[in-house]
Design a protein around this motif. Sequence first.
Motif, PDB file in Angstrom:
ATOM      1  N   LEU A  17       0.829  -1.223   0.000  1.00 51.30           N
ATOM      2  CA  LEU A  17       0.000   0.000   0.000  1.00 51.30           C
ATOM      3  C   LEU A  17       0.853   1.259   0.000  1.00 51.30           C
TER       4      LEU A  17
ATOM      5  N   GLU B 205     -16.616  -2.257  -1.409  1.00 50.55           N
ATOM      6  CA  GLU B 205     -16.063  -0.967  -0.964  1.00 50.55           C
ATOM      7  C   GLU B 205     -14.601  -1.048  -0.563  1.00 50.55           C
ATOM      8  N   ARG B 206     -14.109  -2.269  -0.352  1.00 53.08           N
ATOM      9  CA  ARG B 206     -12.686  -2.409   0.031  1.00 53.08           C
ATOM     10  C   ARG B 206     -11.822  -2.254  -1.204  1.00 53.08           C
TER      11      ARG B 206
ATOM     12  N   ALA C 164      -8.066   3.723   4.755  1.00 54.00           N
ATOM     13  CA  ALA C 164      -7.399   3.791   3.453  1.00 54.00           C
ATOM     14  C   ALA C 164      -7.769   2.623   2.541  1.00 54.00           C
ATOM     15  N   CYS C 165      -8.286   1.545   3.118  1.00 54.94           N
ATOM     16  CA  CYS C 165      -8.630   0.365   2.299  1.00 54.94           C
ATOM     17  C   CYS C 165      -9.959   0.576   1.570  1.00 54.94           C
ATOM     18  N   GLY C 166     -10.700   1.627   1.935  1.00 56.24           N
ATOM     19  CA  GLY C 166     -12.026   1.853   1.358  1.00 56.24           C
ATOM     20  C   GLY C 166     -13.151   1.525   2.315  1.00 56.24           C
ATOM     21  N   GLY C 167     -12.829   0.801   3.370  1.00 56.39           N
ATOM     22  CA  GLY C 167     -13.836   0.453   4.362  1.00 56.39           C
ATOM     23  C   GLY C 167     -13.978   1.529   5.428  1.00 56.39           C
ATOM     24  N   ARG C 168     -14.767   1.223   6.431  1.00 59.22           N
ATOM     25  CA  ARG C 168     -14.967   2.128   7.570  1.00 59.22           C
ATOM     26  C   ARG C 168     -14.895   1.308   8.848  1.00 59.22           C
ATOM     27  N   GLY C 169     -14.312   1.946   9.903  1.00 62.27           N
ATOM     28  CA  GLY C 169     -14.281   1.268  11.192  1.00 62.27           C
ATOM     29  C   GLY C 169     -13.237   0.165  11.283  1.00 62.27           C
ATOM     30  N   CYS C 170     -12.282   0.146  10.357  1.00 63.33           N
ATOM     31  CA  CYS C 170     -11.197  -0.839  10.441  1.00 63.33           C
ATOM     32  C   CYS C 170     -10.309  -0.525  11.651  1.00 63.33           C
TER      33      CYS C 170
ATOM     34  N   ASP D 246     -16.744   4.153  13.000  1.00 62.89           N
ATOM     35  CA  ASP D 246     -16.885   4.156  11.543  1.00 62.89           C
ATOM     36  C   ASP D 246     -15.861   5.078  10.878  1.00 62.89           C
TER      37      ASP D 246
ATOM     38  N   SER E  58     -14.346  -8.350   6.815  1.00 61.58           N
ATOM     39  CA  SER E  58     -13.420  -8.525   7.944  1.00 61.58           C
ATOM     40  C   SER E  58     -12.845  -9.936   7.957  1.00 61.58           C
TER      41      SER E  58
ATOM     42  N   HIS F 214      -7.521  -4.621   9.212  1.00 64.21           N
ATOM     43  CA  HIS F 214      -8.707  -4.326   8.408  1.00 64.21           C
ATOM     44  C   HIS F 214      -9.896  -5.200   8.801  1.00 64.21           C
ATOM     45  N   VAL F 215      -9.865  -5.638  10.034  1.00 61.27           N
ATOM     46  CA  VAL F 215     -11.058  -6.190  10.689  1.00 61.27           C
ATOM     47  C   VAL F 215     -11.777  -5.012  11.343  1.00 61.27           C
ATOM     48  N   GLU F 216     -13.098  -4.960  11.168  1.00 57.40           N
ATOM     49  CA  GLU F 216     -13.846  -3.810  11.688  1.00 57.40           C
ATOM     50  C   GLU F 216     -14.077  -3.913  13.195  1.00 57.40           C
TER      51      GLU F 216
END
Lengths: 315, 315
Positions: free
Chosen positions: A93, B278-279, A184-190, A180, B245, A173-175
């Motif tokens: 990344l 979204e990821r 940077a991966c595109g998700g939220r709450g990671c 929220d 996740s 990158h587990v939420e």
Amino acid sequence: MTSSTGPIRAVLAVDLGGTKVEAVLVDHRGNLLPGSRNRSPTGPTATSEELARSVTSAVTLALAGLPAGATLVGVGIGSAGPITVASGSVSPLNLPAWREFPLRDLVLGLVPDVPVRLRLDGLCITLAEHWLGAGQGVGNLMGMVVSTGVGGGLILDGRTVSGPTGNAGHIGHVEVGGFDDPCACGGRGCLEAIASGPRTVAWARAQGWSGRTGEHLAAAYAAGDEIAERAVRRSGGAIGQAIASATNLVDLDLVAIGGGFSHVAPELFDAIREAIAERTEFAFATKVRVVHSALTADGPLIGAAALIHRAELVP
Amino acid sequence: MTSSTGPIRAVLAVDLGGTKVEAVLVDHRGNLLPGSRNRSPTGPTATSEELARSVTSAVTLALAGLPAGATLVGVGIGSAGPITVASGSVSPLNLPAWREFPLRDLVLGLVPDVPVRLRLDGLCITLAEHWLGAGQGVGNLMGMVVSTGVGGGLILDGRTVSGPTGNAGHIGHVEVGGFDDPCACGGRGCLEAIASGPRTVAWARAQGWSGRTGEHLAAAYAAGDEIAERAVRRSGGAIGQAIASATNLVDLDLVAIGGGFSHVAPELFDAIREAIAERTEFAFATKVRVVHSALTADGPLIGAAALIHRAELVP
């Protein structure tokens, strides 16, 4: 055959990260061979050619340190992710010049005819933890690094878990429930978007704290700063929640956490353990032990060497 | 040796759940032997003795269905969790009379001298999916059930993952970012607390919808009810986030989802897939495929039989 009675069996260990690449020779006991360690810069602005030159330099100079009579038995490469194990390529990344770059082929061209194995850096530190660190003898282990980012790796039923692409272990990158924050991966709450050193500092600043680094935050915590205390508890709570999720999914015995920010304050680990303890109905979830990594800063290199020296754990 | 050329090699499959226990004989191709299927009630108010009588009845009657000339080669038990594999005991959340109850020993006392294996029900349905369902030939697979609860199981690198206690696969207790709904496990924001059938119905009712069941919700969705639509999208989004996740942690190829509520509306799967997509930075995360289970309602029993018939996948 041991190093005291026969020739040294050395593995060339390579660790590719967002700021540097390191290479060193490691013997079968996990000792770094004196004089063989080399590093070169990487970084987000480096071109692909510059990155390739840095890897070539570090690898070539480390190989030149092979003692007379020693045998090179293989090369282990740990890399920042994502990676693709099947093709031996990397897309870190934080190194945007490399996307699906064939790192294993580059290294194969620099070494004699020995096996070259590539895995995620988080898997390598988990192997090192299992070999010589806090996870010795543990069958179900997650190694974690909490630093600029949050990464990790898994050993389940006594074997490393790579997954089909090689990217298993991305605990960052587990939420985390209740958060929220954009990631940077595109998700939220990671987890990484909440609990990494820089994100924890940013949160504290948003509360009115004026420091700039994890070191500042550690000092502020030690001096009794109330925002720093809340920031550490928030980070630890999120780490604990993610560990609880991971334990619910893969049933872990032990999590060993290293990385610079893991030392921000001893109470970070209290907050981690308290968040796990809330899973009151699930003894299998609350039983997971969370400890400090027992590795030195050489852990990533020792773990890369373990890809060869402890190949029986790496399917 | 096949069933057409030799004696039938039958496994006694047992599935212990929150409302009933079922037992049946299953041949090496996954066929249920006619006349051998039996069920008895369980339930949250049953005493330990009543539960033991129900298991004994179902097992004994199923065994009586063994055809002349057939051989019983083992017993596979799938159970609602948590369980403890080492002791063969079960503590199903919805059967409070049994905590660390030695179910394997009970069954061992009812059958001749054959192997008896116990695993989580979610692992069994995943084995069934791999054997005869949507996961055939897939090396890294999660089976999921979305129903009254949310459960699952894992096959990684071609082998089932049990974990030290046997509770790997509890995807229902992986947290979901942005949610903090209280969960029966003691945590908050667990997938089961958001996306199960009853919890989705409860959320819709809190928005002003007046139905009472998942079937009502499916009908309302089909009729264009706006709250039902939001409820389905909310549930699907949370399921997708939890799958993302899980994929970040263990790098999955495929997730096969069954259970009554998974059929609430086709758009549930759209919402699942959109949340995963979204990821954007992680091709390894977005590559996971999500499909409907290809199992019949016999999946849990077929999977319990696979603990013996497909023992090579179960370390």
